[in-house]
Scaffold this active site. Structure first.
Site, mmCIF file in Angstrom:
data_model
loop_
_atom_site.group_PDB
_atom_site.id
_atom_site.type_symbol
_atom_site.label_atom_id
_atom_site.label_comp_id
_atom_site.label_asym_id
_atom_site.label_seq_id
_atom_site.Cartn_x
_atom_site.Cartn_y
_atom_site.Cartn_z
ATOM 1 N N ASP A 89 -4.881 15.628 1.696
ATOM 2 C CA ASP A 89 -3.788 15.662 0.721
ATOM 3 C C ASP A 89 -3.784 16.983 -0.030
ATOM 4 O O ASP A 89 -2.733 17.532 -0.364
ATOM 5 C CB ASP A 89 -3.939 14.507 -0.280
ATOM 6 C CG ASP A 89 -3.565 13.161 0.305
ATOM 7 O OD1 ASP A 89 -2.874 13.128 1.339
ATOM 8 O OD2 ASP A 89 -3.958 12.129 -0.270
ATOM 9 N N HIS A 118 -10.088 3.598 -0.957
ATOM 10 C CA HIS A 118 -10.414 3.131 0.389
ATOM 11 C C HIS A 118 -11.244 1.857 0.241
ATOM 12 O O HIS A 118 -12.390 1.785 0.683
ATOM 13 C CB HIS A 118 -11.151 4.214 1.178
ATOM 14 C CG HIS A 118 -10.380 4.677 2.371
ATOM 15 N ND1 HIS A 118 -10.927 4.899 3.599
ATOM 16 C CD2 HIS A 118 -9.053 4.935 2.527
ATOM 17 C CE1 HIS A 118 -9.998 5.294 4.456
ATOM 18 N NE2 HIS A 118 -8.857 5.323 3.824
ATOM 19 N N ASN A 119 -10.634 0.865 -0.384
ATOM 20 C CA ASN A 119 -11.357 -0.337 -0.787
ATOM 21 C C ASN A 119 -11.618 -1.290 0.372
ATOM 22 O O ASN A 119 -12.774 -1.610 0.682
ATOM 23 C CB ASN A 119 -10.584 -1.049 -1.901
ATOM 24 C CG ASN A 119 -10.361 -0.162 -3.105
ATOM 25 O OD1 ASN A 119 -11.098 0.791 -3.329
ATOM 26 N ND2 ASN A 119 -9.335 -0.456 -3.881
ATOM 27 N N GLN A 124 -8.101 10.208 12.199
ATOM 28 C CA GLN A 124 -8.312 11.151 11.104
ATOM 29 C C GLN A 124 -8.186 12.615 11.537
ATOM 30 O O GLN A 124 -8.017 12.915 12.713
ATOM 31 C CB GLN A 124 -9.696 10.908 10.503
ATOM 32 C CG GLN A 124 -9.830 9.531 9.864
ATOM 33 C CD GLN A 124 -8.974 9.385 8.626
ATOM 34 O OE1 GLN A 124 -9.317 9.887 7.559
ATOM 35 N NE2 GLN A 124 -7.858 8.697 8.747
ATOM 36 N N HIS A 136 0.819 -1.210 0.000
ATOM 37 C CA HIS A 136 0.000 0.000 0.000
ATOM 38 C C HIS A 136 0.857 1.266 0.000
ATOM 39 O O HIS A 136 0.514 2.254 -0.658
ATOM 40 C CB HIS A 136 -0.919 -0.007 1.223
ATOM 41 C CG HIS A 136 -1.862 1.149 1.293
ATOM 42 N ND1 HIS A 136 -2.968 1.264 0.492
ATOM 43 C CD2 HIS A 136 -1.854 2.262 2.080
ATOM 44 C CE1 HIS A 136 -3.612 2.377 0.776
ATOM 45 N NE2 HIS A 136 -2.955 3.005 1.727
#
Length: 724
Positions: free
Chosen positions: A109, A87-88, A307, A34
């Site tokens: 980002d 975001h699978n 987050q 990843h």
């Protein structure tokens, strides 16, 4: 996952000792597929990422591209950022939070480049609704995206939705973001100077998202929904909105030297990558991190993917002001360390838990050399259903049906920029700043730049032929932009594949990468960034190779011809008529196989000519022909006020349902102008005309198809009907 024996041996040799537990976990995450792209990086060199408009290409949190100056057409001083991520796995385990935090991550980002987010797209891939579980995933993902995007005030203006049986055990959620900034506000993720402080701003750190990067680098297990739930982050969009506004103040006041958002591998990933890019190191005190849970240990603080957090490099004299801005927006702020000339070093309560070279940590992972099997060429075996039955099945398929159920849940007008809304070939948002117009309403007399945005993939195409299908995806997105009068500027990709250790899977993935790279080069569209998501494998098998492309283009002004038909004017079909049905929804509905249709010989010329035609004063409507073929494009154009009378020649199935890219319907009062624009580029054929009765009439072969607008709407409401 755990650190592979070969990796541990390499790390031990480099360090001259065994890694600590925190170091081993940090390497495991940052050397995962990843983060390190160990299987895909050898392929990514095929992409051309350069161009006079490219300010920052691949490697930072987001790419940066200069918009053309409205007067000269040369790259100007107004920039846009482009980013895309997947975001699978998290969206399978927890569809609401998985999808929501995907939005939050790509927005941060954007912030880390000094930009303000102005538009989102989402490309979603699910299993068919025949089973209840795909419905549950689909509804949760859409709700998560709408909840987060709406709350932070960033419009979701486009995207795509596709259904395929091979996504049943592993859906895909790919989210792209566009940001806006003037040239003098640009920030990068390259640490600047030893002695500068590292300041963590945003939400407090908890234990959510631990091991998220390594979790995203392995196949989904049957018990993933329960066992892997701790690896999924939990988002707070209201904190993200505060972070967006705080970041705006920090950048505007020039308080930030460099920035990185906290995503994969959390603080460890963000801070080590920041200093590695500058060839520097860091001293970090982990206990200084503001926390929301008691008694967190060093590894948890280092790797938690909580987050709404940003890591900033700040000059010492500006730290107090940064803390004051954070307090103004009710955000936490911690001075966690400083940039150094040495190693990347983390301590916890006086004990050194990490002491490694930052560049080795970030870039030292060895690449994988994997075997690849070339994808097979399909045989030609075609069905022979009734033509009326075929038309109704293809037009009402979830893949080609209206996606209004999805995009009506998104606030696509917040920010007062959206000129062409979701449901058209491409969205168009107003960039008034490029012409010095300020942030005024869309009705301003003076014209700035219209930024057109298209995003999506085509799993039927790439499952049929990974290379040709990926090429067609690039041509398709460029055609979408040109149909609204825009010329492509740049693109980012999200390359989704299955387990690369399987030669057939890696072969299909490699072919898709090659096809996408070649087509973007043919179109002269630099691919300035992207994301790779592999190991999308589950108990139901691998996903098809799924490259998602998000492409932007520019035009003068914000107006564009509509998709909907006009009661008057000739209807022209521009482009070659494909005689192959490979990758079509027609074959997906009725079975069979065929080779994928040939693509235009000069896709760049086709796109440029189409952009000129779309802006011609005689043009009444334009609509790309792609998914579902001409049958679906015609059905989408008909309204209660305007119908179409059409006559088609050749094989009826190919005429109606072939899905070759690089075709467009143009309705115009000046057909000769269209023929002149495409002379030597693509054939132009008159196939019909507009009517004022709201009825679609198609004469094809020995069949007459007749449907009114209300009947078409009912057939195209498949998704809404399935979910109500």
């Amino acid at each position: 996952m755990s650190l592979a024996d070969s990796d541990r041996e390499l790390i031990t040799t480099e360090l001259g000792r065994e890694p600590t537990a925190a170091e081993a976990a940090l390497f495991e995450n940052l050397w995962s597929e990843h983060c390190a792209y160990r299987s895909s990086r050898p392929l990514l060199g095929a992409f051309d990422s350069e161009g006079e408009q490219v300010v920052i290409g691949p490697g930072d949190d987001a790419a940066v591209v200069a918009l053309p100056d409205p007067e000269t057409g040369e790259p100007g001083e107004t920039y846009v950022t482009l980013g895309i991520e997947s975001h699978n796995h998290p969206s399978y385990v927890d569809p609401f939070d998985g999808a929501a935090t995907g939005v939050g991550g790509i927005v941060r980002d954007t912030l880390s480049m000094g930009a303000y987010p102005i538009a989102l797209t989402d490309s979603l891939y699910f299993g068919p609704f025949a089973e209840d579980h795909p419905k549950y995933l689909f509804e949760g993902v859409v709700e998560g995206i709408s909840h987060y995007g709406n709350a932070i005030g960033v419009p979701t203006v486009g995207g795509s939705v596709d259904f395929h049986p091979d996504y049943e055990g592993n859906p895909l959620v790919n989210v792209a973001c566009v940001g806006l900034l003037p040239a003098d506000r640009l920030v990068t993720a390259v640490a600047q100077k030893p002695g500068n402080k590292l300041v963590l701003v945003g939400n407090a750190t908890g234990r959510d998202g631990l091991g998220g990067a390594s979790f995203a680098s392995e196949d989904l297990a049957e018990d993933a929904e329960t066992e892997d739930r701790p690896a999924v982050q939990v988002g707070d969009p209201y904190a993200e909105k505060l972070l967006i506004e705080a970041n705006e103040v920090l950048v505007e006041e020039g308080l930030i030297e460099s920035a990185r958002d906290l995503g994969a591998a959390g603080l460890g990933g963000a801070s080590s990558e920041l200093v590695a890019k500058g060839g520097l190191g860091a001293e970090i005190e982990l206990e200084a991190v503001h926390q929301r849970e008691p008694e967190m240990n060093a590894l948890e603080i280092l790797l938690a993917e909580s987050q709404e957090r940003m890591c900033y490099e700040v000059a010492p004299e500006n730290v107090e002001r940064v803390e004051a801005v954070a307090a103004r927006f009710d955000l936490g702020a911690s001075v966690i360390g400083e940039v150094t000339e040495g190693n990347y070093r983390c301590t916890f309560e006086g004990e050194t838990v990490v002491d490694v070279d930052a560049e080795f940590l970030g870039d030292g992972a060895p690449m994988n050399d994997l075997p690849a099997e070339e994808p097979a060429v399909p045989d030609t075996e075609l069905p022979d259903p009734d033509l009326e039955e075929s038309f109704e099945a293809v037009v009402s398929s979830p893949n080609t049906a209206s996606k209004e159920w999805v995009y009506r849940q998104y606030d696509h007008e917040v920010g007062v920029r959206t000129s062409v809304k979701p449901g058209d070939d491409a969205a168009v948002v107003a960039i008034r700043e490029a012409a010095g117009l300020g942030d005024d309403a869309l009705s301003e007399d003076a014209e700035g730049i219209g930024l057109a945005i298209s995003a999506g993939g085509a799993p039927n195409w790439t499952a049929s032929d990974p290379e040709a299908g990926a090429r067609a995806i690039a041509v398709e997105n460029a055609t979408n932009l040109a149909a609204k009068g825009a010329r492509p500027l740049a693109a980012v990709d999200c390359l989704n594949g299955g387990n690369p250790e399987k030669p057939d899977v890696y072969g299909g993935f490699s072919a898709a990468v090659s096809g996408l790279a070649e087509a973007c080069a043919d179109l002269s569209v630099p691919v300035v960034g992207g994301n790779v998501s592999l190991y999308n494998d589950s108990a139901t098998g691998p996903i098809p190779p799924t490259p998602t492309l998000a492409m932007v283009g520019t035009k003068r002004g914000y107006e564009a011809p509509p998709l909907s038909a006009s009661p008057e004017g000739d209807l022209l079909l521009v482009g070659d008529r494909p005689d192959r049905l490979g990758g079509s929804e027609y074959l997906a509905r009725f079975g069979g196989s065929d080779r994928f249709p040939a693509l235009p010989d000069d896709p760049a010329g086709f796109v440029d000519s189409l952009a000129a035609v779309a802006d011609h004063p005689a043009t009444l409507a334009t609509h790309d022909v792609s998914h579902g073929g001409l049958a679906v494009s015609l059905a989408e154009m008909v309204t209660d006020e305007a119908g179409l009378e059409v006559s088609l020649s050749g094989d009826p199935a190919a005429a109606l349902f072939a899905e070759g890219a690089g075709r467009v319907l143009v309705q115009t009062t000046d057909p000769d102008a269209v023929r002149e624009a495409f002379a030597g580029i693509a054939p132009v054929a008159r196939i019909g005309e507009g009517t004022d009765d709201g009825v679609l009439r198609v004469d094809v072969g020995e069949t007459d198809l007749t449907y009114d607008a209300a009947g078409i709407r009912e057939r195209r409401s498949t998704i809404a009907a399935e979910l109500e």
